[in-house]
Write a protein that holds these residues in place. Structure first.
Motif, PDB file in Angstrom:
ATOM      1  N   ASN A   1     -31.990  16.917  26.679  1.00  0.00           N
ATOM      2  CA  ASN A   1     -31.212  16.076  25.767  1.00  0.00           C
ATOM      3  C   ASN A   1     -30.345  15.085  26.534  1.00  0.00           C
ATOM      4  O   ASN A   1     -30.253  13.904  26.177  1.00  0.00           O
ATOM      5  CB  ASN A   1     -30.343  16.940  24.855  1.00  0.00           C
ATOM      6  CG  ASN A   1     -31.156  17.731  23.847  1.00  0.00           C
ATOM      7  OD1 ASN A   1     -32.352  17.518  23.681  1.00  0.00           O
ATOM      8  ND2 ASN A   1     -30.492  18.662  23.189  1.00  0.00           N
TER       9      ASN A   1
ATOM     10  N   TYR B   1     -29.901  11.355  13.742  1.00  0.00           N
ATOM     11  CA  TYR B   1     -30.061  11.971  15.054  1.00  0.00           C
ATOM     12  C   TYR B   1     -31.325  11.472  15.741  1.00  0.00           C
ATOM     13  O   TYR B   1     -32.273  11.044  15.095  1.00  0.00           O
ATOM     14  CB  TYR B   1     -30.181  13.494  14.924  1.00  0.00           C
ATOM     15  CG  TYR B   1     -28.884  14.210  14.693  1.00  0.00           C
ATOM     16  CD1 TYR B   1     -27.909  14.251  15.678  1.00  0.00           C
ATOM     17  CD2 TYR B   1     -28.640  14.871  13.501  1.00  0.00           C
ATOM     18  CE1 TYR B   1     -26.723  14.925  15.485  1.00  0.00           C
ATOM     19  CE2 TYR B   1     -27.456  15.549  13.291  1.00  0.00           C
ATOM     20  CZ  TYR B   1     -26.494  15.575  14.288  1.00  0.00           C
ATOM     21  OH  TYR B   1     -25.324  16.233  14.086  1.00  0.00           O
ATOM     22  N   ASP B   2     -31.318  11.566  17.055  1.00  0.00           N
ATOM     23  CA  ASP B   2     -32.536  11.400  17.840  1.00  0.00           C
ATOM     24  C   ASP B   2     -33.348  12.668  17.584  1.00  0.00           C
ATOM     25  O   ASP B   2     -33.012  13.745  18.062  1.00  0.00           O
ATOM     26  CB  ASP B   2     -32.177  11.255  19.323  1.00  0.00           C
ATOM     27  CG  ASP B   2     -33.380  11.241  20.246  1.00  0.00           C
ATOM     28  OD1 ASP B   2     -34.508  11.490  19.773  1.00  0.00           O
ATOM     29  OD2 ASP B   2     -33.188  10.989  21.443  1.00  0.00           O
ATOM     30  N   TYR B   3     -34.423  12.551  16.805  1.00  0.00           N
ATOM     31  CA  TYR B   3     -35.184  13.727  16.395  1.00  0.00           C
ATOM     32  C   TYR B   3     -35.917  14.406  17.539  1.00  0.00           C
ATOM     33  O   TYR B   3     -36.405  15.514  17.371  1.00  0.00           O
ATOM     34  CB  TYR B   3     -36.167  13.358  15.282  1.00  0.00           C
ATOM     35  CG  TYR B   3     -35.469  13.051  13.976  1.00  0.00           C
ATOM     36  CD1 TYR B   3     -34.706  14.013  13.330  1.00  0.00           C
ATOM     37  CD2 TYR B   3     -35.556  11.786  13.401  1.00  0.00           C
ATOM     38  CE1 TYR B   3     -34.050  13.739  12.146  1.00  0.00           C
ATOM     39  CE2 TYR B   3     -34.902  11.498  12.213  1.00  0.00           C
ATOM     40  CZ  TYR B   3     -34.157  12.477  11.589  1.00  0.00           C
ATOM     41  OH  TYR B   3     -33.501  12.203  10.418  1.00  0.00           O
TER      42      TYR B   3
ATOM     43  N   TRP C   1     -29.382  21.525  20.422  1.00  0.00           N
ATOM     44  CA  TRP C   1     -27.957  21.283  20.640  1.00  0.00           C
ATOM     45  C   TRP C   1     -27.756  20.701  22.040  1.00  0.00           C
ATOM     46  O   TRP C   1     -28.452  21.047  22.972  1.00  0.00           O
ATOM     47  CB  TRP C   1     -27.215  22.622  20.510  1.00  0.00           C
ATOM     48  CG  TRP C   1     -25.756  22.566  20.774  1.00  0.00           C
ATOM     49  CD1 TRP C   1     -24.779  22.254  19.867  1.00  0.00           C
ATOM     50  CD2 TRP C   1     -25.092  22.842  22.012  1.00  0.00           C
ATOM     51  NE1 TRP C   1     -23.554  22.324  20.476  1.00  0.00           N
ATOM     52  CE2 TRP C   1     -23.718  22.679  21.787  1.00  0.00           C
ATOM     53  CE3 TRP C   1     -25.525  23.193  23.277  1.00  0.00           C
ATOM     54  CZ2 TRP C   1     -22.769  22.873  22.780  1.00  0.00           C
ATOM     55  CZ3 TRP C   1     -24.583  23.379  24.267  1.00  0.00           C
ATOM     56  CH2 TRP C   1     -23.224  23.222  24.004  1.00  0.00           C
TER      57      TRP C   1
ATOM     58  N   MET D   1     -34.372  15.130  20.336  1.00  0.00           N
ATOM     59  CA  MET D   1     -33.416  16.019  20.997  1.00  0.00           C
ATOM     60  C   MET D   1     -33.589  17.405  20.387  1.00  0.00           C
ATOM     61  O   MET D   1     -33.770  17.533  19.175  1.00  0.00           O
ATOM     62  CB  MET D   1     -31.981  15.534  20.816  1.00  0.00           C
ATOM     63  CG  MET D   1     -31.605  14.384  21.709  1.00  0.00           C
ATOM     64  SD  MET D   1     -29.828  14.077  21.637  1.00  0.00           S
ATOM     65  CE  MET D   1     -29.642  12.935  22.985  1.00  0.00           C
TER      66      MET D   1
ATOM     67  N   GLU E   1     -24.681  10.832  22.049  1.00  0.00           N
ATOM     68  CA  GLU E   1     -25.688   9.863  21.645  1.00  0.00           C
ATOM     69  C   GLU E   1     -25.252   9.131  20.380  1.00  0.00           C
ATOM     70  O   GLU E   1     -25.336   7.901  20.296  1.00  0.00           O
ATOM     71  CB  GLU E   1     -27.037  10.573  21.421  1.00  0.00           C
ATOM     72  CG  GLU E   1     -28.243   9.655  21.424  1.00  0.00           C
ATOM     73  CD  GLU E   1     -28.565   9.014  20.083  1.00  0.00           C
ATOM     74  OE1 GLU E   1     -29.299   8.021  20.078  1.00  0.00           O
ATOM     75  OE2 GLU E   1     -28.074   9.502  19.048  1.00  0.00           O
TER      76      GLU E   1
ATOM     77  N   SER F   1     -25.605  16.990  23.750  1.00  0.00           N
ATOM     78  CA  SER F   1     -25.622  15.532  23.958  1.00  0.00           C
ATOM     79  C   SER F   1     -25.783  14.723  22.680  1.00  0.00           C
ATOM     80  O   SER F   1     -25.618  13.519  22.697  1.00  0.00           O
ATOM     81  CB  SER F   1     -26.681  15.086  24.973  1.00  0.00           C
ATOM     82  OG  SER F   1     -26.402  15.620  26.246  1.00  0.00           O
ATOM     83  N   GLU F   2     -26.079  15.363  21.558  1.00  0.00           N
ATOM     84  CA  GLU F   2     -26.237  14.598  20.319  1.00  0.00           C
ATOM     85  C   GLU F   2     -24.931  13.942  19.898  1.00  0.00           C
ATOM     86  O   GLU F   2     -24.931  12.844  19.338  1.00  0.00           O
ATOM     87  CB  GLU F   2     -26.795  15.481  19.183  1.00  0.00           C
ATOM     88  CG  GLU F   2     -25.804  16.438  18.549  1.00  0.00           C
ATOM     89  CD  GLU F   2     -25.468  17.673  19.386  1.00  0.00           C
ATOM     90  OE1 GLU F   2     -24.536  18.385  19.014  1.00  0.00           O
ATOM     91  OE2 GLU F   2     -26.139  17.932  20.402  1.00  0.00           O
ATOM     92  N   ASN F   3     -23.809  14.576  20.191  1.00  0.00           N
ATOM     93  CA  ASN F   3     -22.511  13.991  19.855  1.00  0.00           C
ATOM     94  C   ASN F   3     -22.260  12.716  20.662  1.00  0.00           C
ATOM     95  O   ASN F   3     -21.780  11.710  20.120  1.00  0.00           O
ATOM     96  CB  ASN F   3     -21.396  15.007  20.085  1.00  0.00           C
ATOM     97  CG  ASN F   3     -21.398  15.570  21.506  1.00  0.00           C
ATOM     98  OD1 ASN F   3     -22.437  15.675  22.156  1.00  0.00           O
ATOM     99  ND2 ASN F   3     -20.232  15.938  21.989  1.00  0.00           N
TER     100      ASN F   3
END
Length: 198
Positions: free
Chosen positions: A59, A3-5, A10, A7, A16, A12-14
């Motif tokens: 995010n 993950y982008d640490y 919760w 962010m 990204e 936009s991580e999906n």
């Protein structure tokens, strides 16, 4: 695959992860008979100390600034309230992208997701909210994305999203893949949202 640490919590991580996988030489596979589930709880087990909107916008900004290249201008047109907001330091994410020799977002749209309609700036004559100046109400999709459905009005908020529309050279009023249309040809007919005639 990390993950982008930077962010938070919760949001936009999906996207990204997906953009990074595709643009940096990986692939996502559909495995027959696999099961994927997402369980929503009645109450969230996590809290958003900075607020949900502020956290998810930050995010999304990190995602746009690192992975969308020139297409990030479209994000800012559809989310004008996000312009100028803090998204933290992205230098390590840009260095990662360079080190992995990742492809452009244009490549992603052409090779991976060509069916995605992208509101190219050269095709947009106008964009923003559709506001009734007397009532301060704006057209609003109320979170619906798949037409047909009736258009609604809601207090204008200036944040784009459900109230973000663009007028095209093809004389369409679009919201994502949908267009505003009249359900019947008579006075006072409701405005409906339908899949655009492509």
């Amino acid at each position: 695959g990390k993950y982008d640490y930077e962010m938070d919590i919760w949001g936009s991580e999906n996207l990204e992860l997906s953009f990074r996988i595709w643009q940096c030489g990986g692939r996502l596979e559909i495995v027959p008979c696999s099961r994927v589930g997402h369980v929503y709880r009645r109450r969230s087990p996590i809290s958003f100390p900075k607020g949900v909107e502020k956290t998810t916008t930050r995010n999304a900004l990190r995602l746009a600034e690192v992975w969308l290249d020139d297409y990030k201008s479209i994000y800012y047109k559809l989310r004008p309230d996000a312009r100028g907001r803090d998204y933290g330091d992205i230098s390590d994410r840009l260095a990662l992208r360079k080190r992995l020799q990742c492809k452009t977002f244009k490549w992603y749209l052409t090779e991976v997701f060509p069916e995605q309609h992208v509101p190219l700036e050269e095709n947009m004559l106008a964009w923003g909210e559709i506001r009734n100046p007397d009532s301060a109400l704006c057209l609003d999709t109320m979170g619906k994305n798949d037409g047909p459905f009736d258009m609604h009005v809601f207090q204008c908020h200036g944040q784009g999203g459900n109230q973000g529309f663009w007028y095209t050279r093809e004389k369409e009023i679009r919201h994502e893949d949908n267009c505003l249309d009249a359900s019947v040809r008579k006075a006072n007919a409701p405005v409906v949202v339908l899949e655009c005639h492509e």
